[in-house]
Enzyme design. Structure first.
Site, PDB file in Angstrom:
ATOM      1  N   ASP A   1       0.725  -1.207  -0.082  1.00 43.41           N
ATOM      2  CA  ASP A   1       0.052  -0.133  -0.080  1.00 43.41           C
ATOM      3  C   ASP A   1       0.758   1.402   0.017  1.00 43.41           C
ATOM      4  OD1 ASP A   1       1.096   0.026   2.623  1.00 43.41           O
ATOM      5  OD2 ASP A   1      -0.942   0.028   3.508  1.00 43.41           O
TER       6      ASP A   1
ATOM      7  N   CYS B   1       4.750  -0.223   2.722  1.00 46.42           N
ATOM      8  CA  CYS B   1       5.414  -1.516   3.012  1.00 46.42           C
ATOM      9  C   CYS B   1       6.766  -1.367   3.755  1.00 46.42           C
ATOM     10  CB  CYS B   1       5.275  -2.667   2.119  1.00 46.42           C
ATOM     11  SG  CYS B   1       5.822  -1.636   0.390  1.00 46.42           S
TER      12      CYS B   1
ATOM     13  N   HIS C   1       7.854  -2.555  -4.012  1.00 50.19           N
ATOM     14  CA  HIS C   1       7.306  -3.329  -2.922  1.00 50.19           C
ATOM     15  C   HIS C   1       8.397  -4.110  -1.826  1.00 50.19           C
ATOM     16  CE1 HIS C   1       4.478  -5.346  -0.402  1.00 50.19           C
ATOM     17  NE2 HIS C   1       4.902  -6.567  -0.541  1.00 50.19           N
TER      18      HIS C   1
END
Length: 257
Positions: free
Chosen positions: A71, A74, A251
Site C-alpha cells: 500500500d 510497506c 514493494h
C-alpha cells in the site's frame, strides 16, 4: 418530498465502491501476514526463468518471508514489525532502542515539527516500544495484532516517516546529493516522505537506519543476469543488519534467515 441531488447519489456510490475495494484488499493482503517458506514465491514466478533462478539461489540463504500489504507503506511497516519482533528476544538491545526513540521527539520539535501533532504519534509509538521488553512485555502474537490493527499500525508508520523526514533535513547537505528535479529537501520530505502511501527508496532506508541506529539489509529481486544472485545493499553502508527486507519493484516484504 425533497429530492437527493444526483451528484450526492453518485458520490455515495463511489464511496461504497471504494469501501468494498478496501475490504477486498484487506481480506487478500493483511497489513502484516504470517511467516511463510520463501519457496512459496516460486509458485508466483514459475513461468519466469530469471526470477525462478534467483529465488532458488535466495532460498539457500533465507528461509522465510512475511508479506506486508502493498500500500506504499510497506517499507516502514515491514521495518517496524521486523525490528520490533527482534527486540522481543533482545532485552539489552530493546533498552538501547528505547533510549534512542525517547530522544527523537525533542530532536524533531527542535527542527520545527509541530509539537501538538508530533506528541500524539510519539506517544503511540512509545507505548508499543515500551512493551517490547520489561515486566509488561508483549508476545509475538500481540505484536502481530498491533501491526494488523489499522489505526495503531498506521500511527507507527507515521512516526517512522516523521523520524525519517527529520533525519533527511538534519543531514540535508549529505542527502541533497540524491535529490533530482530541483526540489528542496523540505519539499521532498513534505511530498515523498511524510505523507502516507508514498513509496520509499534507498534515501528513506539510509535516513531511517541512521536515525534509529538500526542496520537494514535490502535484497533486490531484479531482472539482471539470470546467473547472478539477487544483489544485497546495507543501509547505512557498512552497518550490521538487524532487519532484512526483500524488494521487488515497488514493494518490500520481510525476510528471515
Amino acid at each position: 418530498m425533497e429530492m437527493v441531488p444526483e451528484t450526492e447519489i453518485q458520490d455515495e456510490g463511489i464511496l461504497k465502491q471504494q469501501r468494498e475495494i478496501e475490504k477486498e484488499v484487506a481480506e487478500i493482503h493483511p497489513l502484516v501476514g504470517n511467516k511463510q517458506p520463501l519457496t512459496c514465491l516460486l509458485k508466483e514466478y514459475m513461468d519466469d526463468p530469471i526470477y525462478t533462478n534467483k529465488l532458488t539461489k535466495l532460498a539457500g540463504v533465507y528461509q522465510s518471508i512475511r508479506r506486508v500489504r502493498p500500500d506504499g507503506n510497506c517499507f516502514f511497516r515491514g521495518f517496524g514489525f521486523s525490528y520490533f519482533e527482534r527486540l522481543l528476544d533482545n532485552e539489552e538491545e530493546w533498552k538501547t532502542f528505547q533510549a534512542i526513540v525517547m530522544g527523537t521527539k525533542d530532536q524533531l520539535i527542535s527542527q520545527g515539527f509541530p509539537k501538538f501533532t508530533l506528541e500524539d504519534f510519539f506517544d503511540s509509538f512509545m507505548e508499543v516500544v515500551n512493551r517490547l521488553g520489561g515486566e509488561g512485555k508483549m508476545d509475538a502474537e500481540e505484536l502481530s495484532r498491533i501491526f494488523n490493527d489499522a489505526g495503531t499500525s498506521d500511527y507507527l508508520v507515521v512516526y517512522l516517516r516523521l523520524v525519517t523526514s527529520g533525519q533527511l533535513q538534519k543531514e540535508e547537505d549529505f542527502y541533497q546529493n540524491f535529490l533530482e528535479g530541483g526540489k528542496s529537501m523540505r519539499e521532498f520530505c513534505q511530498q515523498e516522505v511524510e505523507p502516507m502511501y508514498r513509496e520509499s527508496d534507498h534515501m528513506h532506508a539510509i535516513a531511517l537506519g541512521s536515525a534509529l541506529k538500526v542496520g537494514i539489509r535490502v535484497v533486490y529481486l531484479d531482472r539482471g543476469e539470470i546467473t547472478t544472485s539477487p544483489p544485497e545493499h546495507d543501509f547505512p553502508e557498512d552497518c550490521t543488519p538487524s532487519v532484512y527486507l526483500l524488494y521487488r519493484p515497488g514493494h518490500y516484504d520481510i525476510l528471515y534467515k
